[in-house]
Design an enzyme around this catalytic site. Sequence first.
Site, PDB file in Angstrom:
ATOM      1  N   GLN A  50       0.963  -6.139  -3.611  1.00 29.19           N
ATOM      2  CA  GLN A  50      -0.236  -6.458  -2.840  1.00 29.19           C
ATOM      3  C   GLN A  50      -1.366  -5.479  -3.171  1.00 29.19           C
ATOM      4  OE1 GLN A  50       0.574  -7.648   1.391  1.00 29.19           O
ATOM      5  NE2 GLN A  50       2.612  -6.854   0.944  1.00 29.19           N
TER       6      GLN A  50
ATOM      7  N   CYS B 189     -21.733 -16.964 -14.988  1.00 31.63           N
ATOM      8  CA  CYS B 189     -21.276 -17.214 -16.363  1.00 31.63           C
ATOM      9  C   CYS B 189     -19.876 -16.670 -16.635  1.00 31.63           C
ATOM     10  CB  CYS B 189     -22.264 -16.635 -17.371  1.00 31.63           C
ATOM     11  SG  CYS B 189     -22.303 -14.821 -17.416  1.00 31.63           S
TER      12      CYS B 189
ATOM     13  N   PHE C   9      -3.737   1.305   4.788  1.00 30.82           N
ATOM     14  CA  PHE C   9      -4.736   0.712   5.666  1.00 30.82           C
ATOM     15  C   PHE C   9      -4.563   1.083   7.134  1.00 30.82           C
ATOM     16  CE2 PHE C   9      -4.892  -1.746   1.851  1.00 30.82           C
ATOM     17  CZ  PHE C   9      -6.230  -2.054   1.694  1.00 30.82           C
ATOM     18  N   ARG C  10      -3.342   0.943   7.666  1.00 38.82           N
ATOM     19  CA  ARG C  10      -3.205   1.052   9.111  1.00 38.82           C
ATOM     20  C   ARG C  10      -2.430   2.265   9.607  1.00 38.82           C
ATOM     21  NH1 ARG C  10      -3.783  -4.458   8.257  1.00 38.82           N
ATOM     22  NH2 ARG C  10      -5.152  -5.488   9.732  1.00 38.82           N
TER      23      ARG C  10
ATOM     24  N   HIS D 268      -3.219  -9.765  -4.632  1.00 34.85           N
ATOM     25  CA  HIS D 268      -4.581  -9.584  -4.128  1.00 34.85           C
ATOM     26  C   HIS D 268      -5.577  -9.272  -5.230  1.00 34.85           C
ATOM     27  CE1 HIS D 268      -2.769  -8.458   0.070  1.00 34.85           C
ATOM     28  NE2 HIS D 268      -2.718  -9.744  -0.210  1.00 34.85           N
TER      29      HIS D 268
ATOM     30  N   ILE E 246      -4.220  -3.353  -5.389  1.00 35.33           N
ATOM     31  CA  ILE E 246      -5.278  -3.775  -6.306  1.00 35.33           C
ATOM     32  C   ILE E 246      -5.694  -2.642  -7.243  1.00 35.33           C
ATOM     33  CG2 ILE E 246      -6.167  -5.527  -4.718  1.00 35.33           C
ATOM     34  CD1 ILE E 246      -8.325  -3.551  -3.842  1.00 35.33           C
ATOM     35  N   ASP E 247      -4.869  -1.584  -7.316  1.00 40.79           N
ATOM     36  CA  ASP E 247      -5.264  -0.381  -8.042  1.00 40.79           C
ATOM     37  C   ASP E 247      -4.853  -0.353  -9.505  1.00 40.79           C
ATOM     38  OD1 ASP E 247      -2.456   0.310  -7.871  1.00 40.79           O
ATOM     39  OD2 ASP E 247      -2.853   1.095  -5.865  1.00 40.79           O
TER      40      ASP E 247
ATOM     41  N   CYS F 208     -18.826 -12.151 -13.500  1.00 41.00           N
ATOM     42  CA  CYS F 208     -20.082 -12.743 -13.054  1.00 41.00           C
ATOM     43  C   CYS F 208     -19.784 -14.072 -12.374  1.00 41.00           C
ATOM     44  CB  CYS F 208     -21.012 -12.960 -14.245  1.00 41.00           C
ATOM     45  SG  CYS F 208     -22.513 -13.891 -13.824  1.00 41.00           S
TER      46      CYS F 208
ATOM     47  N   ALA G 294       0.808  -1.219   0.000  1.00 41.72           N
ATOM     48  CA  ALA G 294       0.000   0.000   0.000  1.00 41.72           C
ATOM     49  C   ALA G 294       0.839   1.266   0.000  1.00 41.72           C
ATOM     50  CB  ALA G 294      -0.950  -0.001   1.209  1.00 41.72           C
TER      51      ALA G 294
END
Length: 321
Positions: free
Chosen positions: A102, A131, A34-35, A120, A104-105, A128, A23
């Site tokens: 790590q 499907c 996050f922290r 991650h 996800i951006d 979906c 991050a």
Amino acid sequence: MNERETLKQWVEESNYIVFFGGAGVSTESNIPDFRSTDGLYNQTYAYPPETILSHTFYMRKTEEFYRFYRDKLLYTDAKPNKAHLALAKLEREGKVRAVITQNIDGLHQKAGSKKVLELHGSVLRNYCEKCHTFYDVHYILNSKGVPVCEKCGGRVKPDVVLYEEGLDDCTIRKSVEAIADADVCLFMFDARAGLQPYDELFASLVRKMQKPVILLANKCEGKKQEDAVYEAYKLGLGQPIPFSAEHGIGFDDLYMELLEIDEQKSAEEEKQKETEDAKRPIQIAFVGRPNVGKSTLVNALLGDERMLTGPEAGMTRDAIT
């Protein structure tokens, strides 16, 4: 040449760098971590963020999950910062072989990095559950409540790893393979945030590789991070170095550690070279005009009919392997 200049030279001369980040890499792009003090987990919600981002919560309170997800995890206007751009440049120069993240951006890819392993997952990919039709991040952002598939009506889930979900085996395997070919591993964790479960997971993988490891406790700008530095001993990767890439703290210690590893590696390579030279079999060249008996001699020495022989000159065509 000072220590920092030497480190820069080593990076410039290297052709196998594997970067592992989290991050902290994206905070300069205005994506909160996050922290830390202003991080996601220090904000107040009806449920703790760790609970909202769990598989159980997603299954039971999906609409509440998506309300939080759209509000706090989607930053479509974020742009790559200097760290992302520098790593992409090093990859183009053939120095960085993989970026293990790590995050996800998707900012590493937006910066131009091609060899990115997303532990991650990514908010840019959504599928979906029935499907498996793909949907981009804007479909999620512009949907209301729980997003559903336009084809079958199934629920659409982000391709991100939630709490209680396992990491992708293929991504882990490729990450381990990338690290395994490096001469030394710089293992960095966020001292502000403290150790996270995935720090311990990857520490266990690195230990099994039996590679030289330098443990860096990054973001150690003050005494507040001392507890995290001491906690890092439990990773089993040796003594952590208090470090701050942003403020230039710990570069001297990093230099000395790398210098010691480089000297050990050079000594081992020299010793191995001497051993290989000592064990190297004698190389024999059989020289002579055609049909003087070179092939017959080879067969006699090997104790096997490896070469075709006969009275005609030039009969031998076989290669010895």
